[in-house]
Enzyme design. Structure first.
Site, mmCIF file in Angstrom:
data_model
loop_
_atom_site.group_PDB
_atom_site.id
_atom_site.type_symbol
_atom_site.label_atom_id
_atom_site.label_comp_id
_atom_site.label_asym_id
_atom_site.label_seq_id
_atom_site.Cartn_x
_atom_site.Cartn_y
_atom_site.Cartn_z
ATOM 1 N N TYR A 102 60.687 42.871 15.040
ATOM 2 C CA TYR A 102 59.687 43.543 15.874
ATOM 3 C C TYR A 102 59.637 45.041 15.553
ATOM 4 O O TYR A 102 58.558 45.619 15.377
ATOM 5 C CB TYR A 102 60.048 43.327 17.344
ATOM 6 C CG TYR A 102 59.166 44.024 18.344
ATOM 7 C CD1 TYR A 102 57.953 43.468 18.752
ATOM 8 C CD2 TYR A 102 59.558 45.232 18.922
ATOM 9 C CE1 TYR A 102 57.151 44.095 19.692
ATOM 10 C CE2 TYR A 102 58.768 45.869 19.863
ATOM 11 C CZ TYR A 102 57.568 45.300 20.245
ATOM 12 O OH TYR A 102 56.784 45.928 21.178
ATOM 13 N N THR A 162 57.591 45.150 31.970
ATOM 14 C CA THR A 162 56.455 44.269 31.704
ATOM 15 C C THR A 162 56.948 42.828 31.548
ATOM 16 O O THR A 162 58.126 42.603 31.245
ATOM 17 C CB THR A 162 55.726 44.672 30.407
ATOM 18 O OG1 THR A 162 56.625 44.460 29.299
ATOM 19 C CG2 THR A 162 55.283 46.131 30.435
#
Length: 323
Positions: free
Chosen positions: A201, A234
Site C-alpha cells: 500500500y 475510517t
C-alpha cells in the site's frame, strides 16, 4: 535503512498525523479559504460512500457543487447519496457504480462520462489495503489494480474533459506511509518475496506521488495535487489495520479532519496559487522524502512507471468491444 525510515516516520506521525496534529495545524488555517460557493462546478469523488470520500463529497455539496459519487457497492452508495442530499439540501448528487480495480470497467465508465457530463475537479480517493496477495479477474494484484492502475486510467481518461474547463484540478488522496518507500518499478505487482500488504500500500502511495508530479509537468492547464489526510478514524483503517486502530483509536482524526485538505485543494482559490504537482498535509505543501531516507528515485524510473501504466491502460482499452 528501512528500520530508520519506519522509526522516523512513526515518530513524525505521532506528532503530526494524529488529531492533536490537526488541531495544532488548524490554528493557522484561514476560514475564509473555505467560504466559497462552487455552484455550477462539477466534482467527481471516487470511493465516496464512506470515510474521507464521503466527508469530502458532503463538504463540497454544502458549498453548492455538483458531485458525482463513484462507488463500488451500490447499496452503501445509495445510503451515502441519500445522507448527503438530506444533510446538505443539495439535489445535484449523482451516483455511478464502478469498481476502480477493474480497468475495463474504469475505461467504459470514463468514456461514457466524457460524453454526458462536464468536469472541473477529479478527486482520486478510492483505495484499498489488502493484506494477502489477491488477484483480480484480470490477473492483477488487487492493491496495485485499485490504488495505482485504476487511478492512472481514470485520470488519464478524464484529462481531455478536464482540459475543457477553467480552473480544472486533480487531487489524489495518498498517504504519509509513502515516505517509507522508494519507487520500485521492478515488481509492480508484488510477485517476489514475502507479501506485506501495508508496505505494498505504501509503495502504491509513493507511485501516486510520482504520477502527480509527472502529470503536473505534462498538463500545465490543469492543477494537480496529492495529499496525506493524516491518521483518520475510517472504516478502511478499522478493517485493514485493526492492530494499529486499537493502539491509536483515541488519537485518530475524524473523517472530516482527514478530508479537510482534500476539500481545501478542491474548492479554495488559495490552493491553485501554489505550484502544481505538490504533496500536501494540513493545507501546506510538505516534503515527499524523509531526511537521509534514500527514497529518491532516478527520473528514468519515474518515466518508466508512466510508460508501463500507459501500456497496461491501452491494452485494457483495446480489449473493450467496439474499440
Amino acid at each position: 535503512m528501512s528500520w530508520y525510515r519506519n522509526t522516523v516516520w512513526f515518530v513524525k506521525g505521532l506528532r503530526e498525523y494524529t488529531r492533536g496534529g490537526y488541531e495544532s495545524a488548524s490554528k493557522h488555517f484561514n476560514p475564509a479559504d473555505m467560504e466559497v460557493d462552487v455552484a455550477g462546478r462539477s466534482f467527481l469523488v471516487t470511493g465516496a460512500n464512506s470515510g474521507i470520500g464521503k466527508a469530502t463529497a458532503k463538504e463540497i455539496a454544502r458549498r453548492g457543487g455538483t458531485v458525482h459519487l463513484v462507488c463500488r457497492n451500490k447499496e452503501r452508495a445509495e445510503v451515502a447519496q441519500e445522507e448527503i442530499v438530506t444533510e446538505t439540501g443539495n439535489q445535484n448528487i449523482f451516483l455511478h457504480i464502478v469498481d476502480i480495480s477493474n480497468p475495463k470497467e474504469v475505461w467504459k465508465f470514463a468514456e461514457k462520462f466524457r460524453n454526458q457530463h462536464k468536469l472541473n475537479v477529479l478527486i482520486n480517493n478510492a483505495g484499498c489495503m489488502v493484506n494477502n496477495r489477491e488477484l483480480t479477474e484480470d490477473g492483477l494484484e488487487k492493491n496495485f489494480a485499485t490504488n495505482t492502475l485504476g487511478t492512472y486510467i481514470l485520470t488519464t481518461a478524464l484529462l481531455p474533459l478536464l482540459g475543457k474547463e477553467a480552473d480544472a484540478r486533480v487531487i489524489t488522496v495518498s498517504s504519509g506511509g509513502m515516505l517509507v518507500q522508494k519507487l520500485n518499478i521492478s515488481d509492480l505487482q508484488s510477485e517476489n518475496g514475502t507479501f506485506d500488504g501495508t508496505m505494498v500500500y505504501a509503495q502504491n502511495k509513493r507511485q501516486q506521488v510520482v504520477l502527480t508530479e509527472q502529470w503536473a509537468k505534462a498538463h500545465r492547464n490543469i492543477h494537480f495535487s496529492v495529499m496525506h489526510p493524516g491518521w483518520a478514524d475510517t472504516p478502511a483503517v478499522r478493517s485493514s489495520m485493526p492492530d494499529f486502530y486499537e493502539k491509536m483509536k483515541n488519537s485518530l482524526r475524524t473523517e472530516a479532519q482527514g478530508a479537510d485538505t482534500v476539500v481545501w485543494l478542491a474548492v479554495s482559490a488559495e490552493a491553485t496559487k501554489l505550484p502544481s504537482g505538490l504533496f500536501f498535509q494540513d493545507r501546506q505543501p510538505v516534503a515527499t522524502h524523509l531526511p537521509l531516507a534514500s527514497t529518491h528515485s532516478p527520473l528514468e524510473d519515474e518515466e518508466k512507471l508512466m510508460a508501463v501504466l500507459e501500456e497496461f491502460s491501452q491494452n485494457f482499452r483495446s480489449s473493450l468491444p467496439g474499440t
